[in-house]
Design an enzyme around this catalytic site. Structure first.
Site, PDB file in Angstrom:
ATOM      1  N   ASN A 103     -32.621  68.429  33.608  1.00 10.27           N
ATOM      2  CA  ASN A 103     -31.980  69.561  32.956  1.00 10.27           C
ATOM      3  C   ASN A 103     -30.860  69.033  32.067  1.00 10.27           C
ATOM      4  OD1 ASN A 103     -33.581  71.454  34.313  1.00 10.27           O
ATOM      5  ND2 ASN A 103     -32.230  71.413  36.096  1.00 10.27           N
ATOM      6  N   VAL A 147     -24.622  69.625  37.323  1.00  8.57           N
ATOM      7  CA  VAL A 147     -23.874  68.401  37.618  1.00  8.57           C
ATOM      8  C   VAL A 147     -24.014  67.472  36.423  1.00  8.57           C
ATOM      9  CG1 VAL A 147     -23.589  66.454  39.178  1.00  8.57           C
ATOM     10  CG2 VAL A 147     -24.301  68.677  40.093  1.00  8.57           C
ATOM     11  N   ILE A 170     -29.579  69.268  48.092  1.00  8.02           N
ATOM     12  CA  ILE A 170     -28.969  70.083  49.151  1.00  8.02           C
ATOM     13  C   ILE A 170     -29.526  71.513  49.149  1.00  8.02           C
ATOM     14  CG2 ILE A 170     -26.967  71.010  47.878  1.00  8.02           C
ATOM     15  CD1 ILE A 170     -25.236  69.979  50.249  1.00  8.02           C
ATOM     16  N   ARG A 188     -31.953  63.624  48.949  1.00 12.50           N
ATOM     17  CA  ARG A 188     -32.551  64.964  48.978  1.00 12.50           C
ATOM     18  C   ARG A 188     -31.577  66.000  48.418  1.00 12.50           C
ATOM     19  NH1 ARG A 188     -37.269  64.275  51.495  1.00 12.50           N
ATOM     20  NH2 ARG A 188     -37.303  62.497  52.925  1.00 12.50           N
ATOM     21  N   HIS A 241     -29.586  63.197  36.268  1.00  9.10           N
ATOM     22  CA  HIS A 241     -30.393  63.097  37.473  1.00  9.10           C
ATOM     23  C   HIS A 241     -31.787  63.588  37.156  1.00  9.10           C
ATOM     24  CE1 HIS A 241     -28.003  66.793  37.360  1.00  9.10           C
ATOM     25  NE2 HIS A 241     -29.067  67.412  37.857  1.00  9.10           N
ATOM     26  N   MET A 242     -32.740  62.886  37.711  1.00 11.47           N
ATOM     27  CA  MET A 242     -34.143  63.290  37.610  1.00 11.47           C
ATOM     28  C   MET A 242     -34.477  64.046  38.889  1.00 11.47           C
ATOM     29  SD  MET A 242     -37.369  60.710  37.604  1.00 11.47           S
ATOM     30  CE  MET A 242     -37.487  60.211  35.909  1.00 11.47           C
ATOM     31  N   HIS A 243     -34.947  65.293  38.735  1.00  9.05           N
ATOM     32  CA  HIS A 243     -35.434  66.039  39.896  1.00  9.05           C
ATOM     33  C   HIS A 243     -36.877  65.619  40.149  1.00  9.05           C
ATOM     34  CE1 HIS A 243     -32.319  69.380  39.942  1.00  9.05           C
ATOM     35  NE2 HIS A 243     -32.193  68.990  38.689  1.00  9.05           N
TER      36      HIS A 243
HETATM   37  P1  AMP Z   1     -28.848  70.471  37.865  1.00  6.81           P
HETATM   38  O1  AMP Z   1     -28.788  71.960  37.916  1.00  6.81           O
HETATM   39  O2  AMP Z   1     -30.039  69.935  37.131  1.00  6.81           O
HETATM   40  O3  AMP Z   1     -27.546  69.869  37.377  1.00  6.81           O
HETATM   41  O4  AMP Z   1     -29.070  69.992  39.346  1.00  6.81           O
HETATM   42  C1  AMP Z   1     -28.030  69.717  40.235  1.00  6.81           C
HETATM   43  C2  AMP Z   1     -28.648  69.676  41.603  1.00  6.81           C
HETATM   44  O5  AMP Z   1     -27.740  69.029  42.478  1.00  6.81           O
HETATM   45  C3  AMP Z   1     -28.939  71.061  42.192  1.00  6.81           C
HETATM   46  O6  AMP Z   1     -30.326  71.156  42.460  1.00  6.81           O
HETATM   47  C4  AMP Z   1     -28.085  71.088  43.452  1.00  6.81           C
HETATM   48  O7  AMP Z   1     -28.705  71.758  44.511  1.00  6.81           O
HETATM   49  C5  AMP Z   1     -27.888  69.608  43.731  1.00  6.81           C
HETATM   50  N1  AMP Z   1     -26.698  69.259  44.492  1.00  6.81           N
HETATM   51  C6  AMP Z   1     -25.435  69.666  44.249  1.00  6.81           C
HETATM   52  N2  AMP Z   1     -24.600  69.111  45.132  1.00  6.81           N
HETATM   53  C7  AMP Z   1     -25.351  68.332  45.941  1.00  6.81           C
HETATM   54  C8  AMP Z   1     -25.060  67.506  47.069  1.00  6.81           C
HETATM   55  N3  AMP Z   1     -23.821  67.356  47.548  1.00  6.81           N
HETATM   56  N4  AMP Z   1     -26.084  66.843  47.658  1.00  6.81           N
HETATM   57  C9  AMP Z   1     -27.344  66.985  47.193  1.00  6.81           C
HETATM   58  N5  AMP Z   1     -27.677  67.747  46.139  1.00  6.81           N
HETATM   59  C10 AMP Z   1     -26.692  68.420  45.538  1.00  6.81           C
END
Ligand code: AMP
Length: 115
Positions: free
Chosen positions: A88, A97, A31, A29, A101-103
């Protein structure tokens, strides 16, 4: 090995609310959820951005990510009403990050354009 917070989650060095795991993938999930259901599906191998994805090398992995998304959406009860899958990429794409990652977003009506 590993430069991002997601590698630390894969290695269980920091906690996460994990909802799915396979040999190649992890899902947990977000954060900072942007919808009632907001889950990140990541490969265990490090691929910084979508730009490094190669069809001949990563097609199986990508297929597995979509399979995982469908399976998780069913389990979360958001499959029928629909959901959004987002990658993204880079700074204009809003990527924070640098580990692909797939949202998986669902549980509410999504807006378009996304802004
Ligand atoms: P992006 O902006 O597409 O790189 O998405 C990165 C996502 O990672 C964001 O929606 C953050 O809220 C999420 N995120 C960052 N750190 C964590 C964490 N420790 N656990 C879960 N989600 C995280």
């Amino acid at each position: 090995m590993g430069n991002t917070i997601f590698t630390k989650i894969i290695n269980r060095e920091i906690p996460a609310d994990i909802v799915f795991e396979s040999d190649s993938l992890l899902a947990f999930r977000d954060i900072n959820p942007q919808a009632p259901t907001h889950i990140l599906i990541i490969p265990k191998i490090e691929i910084p951005t979508v730009r490094e994805i190669k069809g001949n090398e990563h097609s199986k992995l990508l297929g597995e990510m979509y399979d995982a998304a469908n399976q998780i959406a069913e389990k979360e009860g958001i499959a029928e009403e629909g959901f959004r899958l987002v990658f993204n990429c880079g700074s204009n794409g809003g990527q924070e990050v640098y580990h692909i990652h797939m949202h998986l977003l669902g549980g509410r009506k999504m807006n378009w354009p996304p802004g």
